[in-house]
Design a protein around this motif. Structure first.
Motif, PDB file in Angstrom:
ATOM      1  N   LYS A 283       0.848  -1.189   0.000  1.00 37.80           N
ATOM      2  CA  LYS A 283       0.000   0.000   0.000  1.00 37.80           C
ATOM      3  C   LYS A 283       0.883   1.238   0.000  1.00 37.80           C
ATOM      4  CE  LYS A 283      -3.943   2.184   2.264  1.00 37.80           C
ATOM      5  NZ  LYS A 283      -4.927   2.116   3.382  1.00 37.80           N
ATOM      6  N   ILE A 284       0.554   2.188  -0.844  1.00 39.48           N
ATOM      7  CA  ILE A 284       1.281   3.454  -0.913  1.00 39.48           C
ATOM      8  C   ILE A 284       0.236   4.564  -0.878  1.00 39.48           C
ATOM      9  CG2 ILE A 284       3.278   2.556  -2.179  1.00 39.48           C
ATOM     10  CD1 ILE A 284       1.946   3.667  -4.728  1.00 39.48           C
ATOM     11  N   GLY A 285       0.489   5.619  -0.204  1.00 41.07           N
ATOM     12  CA  GLY A 285      -0.485   6.689  -0.159  1.00 41.07           C
ATOM     13  C   GLY A 285      -1.714   6.291   0.641  1.00 41.07           C
ATOM     14  N   ALA A 286      -2.712   7.146   0.602  1.00 41.82           N
ATOM     15  CA  ALA A 286      -3.907   6.950   1.409  1.00 41.82           C
ATOM     16  C   ALA A 286      -4.778   5.808   0.905  1.00 41.82           C
ATOM     17  CB  ALA A 286      -4.716   8.243   1.456  1.00 41.82           C
ATOM     18  N   HIS A 287      -4.877   5.678  -0.418  1.00 44.47           N
ATOM     19  CA  HIS A 287      -5.761   4.646  -0.971  1.00 44.47           C
ATOM     20  C   HIS A 287      -5.248   4.142  -2.313  1.00 44.47           C
ATOM     21  CE1 HIS A 287      -7.931   8.021  -3.212  1.00 44.47           C
ATOM     22  NE2 HIS A 287      -7.362   8.660  -2.215  1.00 44.47           N
ATOM     23  N   SER A 288      -3.930   3.985  -2.384  1.00 40.66           N
ATOM     24  CA  SER A 288      -3.285   3.500  -3.604  1.00 40.66           C
ATOM     25  C   SER A 288      -2.383   2.315  -3.283  1.00 40.66           C
ATOM     26  CB  SER A 288      -2.464   4.612  -4.268  1.00 40.66           C
ATOM     27  OG  SER A 288      -3.297   5.682  -4.697  1.00 40.66           O
TER      28      SER A 288
END
Length: 353
Positions: free
Chosen positions: A65-70
């Protein structure tokens, strides 16, 4: 598409090294339960079987998972060689805020440029796709196109399999529909891209009109009759392989028939039931594609020819060619492409097809 292509060659030894590395990563992922558990937690739309065997031709090597919802995935497929990419074949996925597996969301396939200094990560890293997406209820899928894939199945792939179109359209689209809660029909799919990705978006919509109801080209090469654009493609092929005729040609030449077979302008008739949006910056007159302003001017000319032909055929078209946008200097760069996507993305809300 790159303003400064770089020479990039792989020997059989390096290809084998990349292959063994991919197998090692895959094997470690399969046997390391803690690592696998964490990856499944990070990307809950995956399951353990995705790491151990191919689904729709795609095997997942790693997920994070990278970022808030990516999410960032590294994958393997027989359609394209790992050595044809600079970082290993990857996919980035941005989900809507508050994504719910019980709902069905439209999907935007978002294509980046293609060159040694371009990456499938660019829409996330350089354009901040999470910010552009905002609270839109839209899934965004950003696939790799290798070092110079040009969103096509290479006519002469040499030692490296380069079947990008087959991978994206025949494997990735059904893989996404089987793993995410998508609106899995034509009306729920849009394909868009910048630079060579803008070319790819239109060509994919032409090749598979049953898949996409909307296509957005941002700074895409849409008329391959222009000598400067043909030269750019051949130079990128030469810098990558030592041969200018490997991408669209047969390895010894690129015939006029082959140019036309890959030319968005000659395939426009397939888009009569597809909504199209075009953007290119104002640019500056000239034929030097190593200059960001002159390259953009050439791309704008190709867009004008495409737009004129589309109007003749009655294709539904949103024309933003040459429009001034906030933060954009009118050239071939990410500031302009992110501004253009912000400008054009609301058009998805007004589709009548």
């Amino acid at each position: 598409m790159s303003r400064q292509p770089m020479r990039y060659r792989l020997s059989w030894l390096s290809v084998l090294a990349v292959t063994f590395l991919a197998l090692a990563v895959s094997g470690c992922t399969a046997v390391n339960a803690n690592s696998l558990d964490q990856q499944l937690k990070d990307a809950p739309f995956l399951n353990a079987a995705d790491f151990n065997s191919a689904h729709n031709g795609i095997t997942v090597l790693s997920a994070a998972k990278i970022g808030a919802h990516s999410f960032d995935l590294h994958v393997s497929t027989a359609a394209v060689a790992d050595g044809a990419t600079s970082e290993g074949n990857g996919i980035r996925i941005t989900l809507p805020l508050g994504y719910q597996p019980t709902r069905h969301y439209p999907v935007l396939y978002l294509l980046a440029g293609t060159s040694p200094d371009s990456s499938y990560q660019d829409w996330f890293n350089k354009a901040d796709i999470e910010s552009i997406l905002g609270d839109r209820e839209q899934i965004v899928v950003m696939p790799d196109d290798g070092i110079a894939g040009w969103y096509t199945d290479w006519s002469a792939p040499s030692e490296l399999a380069q079947n990008w179109q087959h991978y994206h359209l025949d494997q990735l689209v059904p893989w996404v529909d089987s793993h995410l809660s998508t609106l899995a029909e034509r009306s729920g799919r849009t394909v868009a891209g910048a630079s060579a990705g803008g070319y790819g978006a239109i060509r994919y919509a032409e090749e598979r009109p049953e898949l996409f109801s909307f296509a957005i080209s941002i700074s895409g090469a849409l008329d391959l009759g222009l000598p400067a654009l043909r030269q750019l493609i051949q130079d990128e092929s030469k810098h990558l392989t030592g041969n200018p005729n490997m991408i669209f040609g047969d390895g010894s030449s690129t015939s006029e028939a082959q140019w036309q077979a890959h030319d968005p302008l000659t395939k426009l008739g397939a888009l009569k039931a597809t909504k199209i949006a075009l953007y290119a910056g104002q640019g500056s007159p000239g034929t030097d594609y190593n200059d960001a302003q002159q390259l953009e001017w050439q791309l704008k000319q190709s867009g004008k020819a495409f737009s004129e032909r589309a109007s003749q055929l009655g294709v539904q078209l949103v024309n933003e060619l040459g429009k001034a946008l906030p933060g954009c200097d009118g050239g071939h760069n990410w500031a302009c492409w992110s501004a253009a996507l912000r400008e054009l993305l609301p058009e998805l809300d007004h589709q009548t097809l």
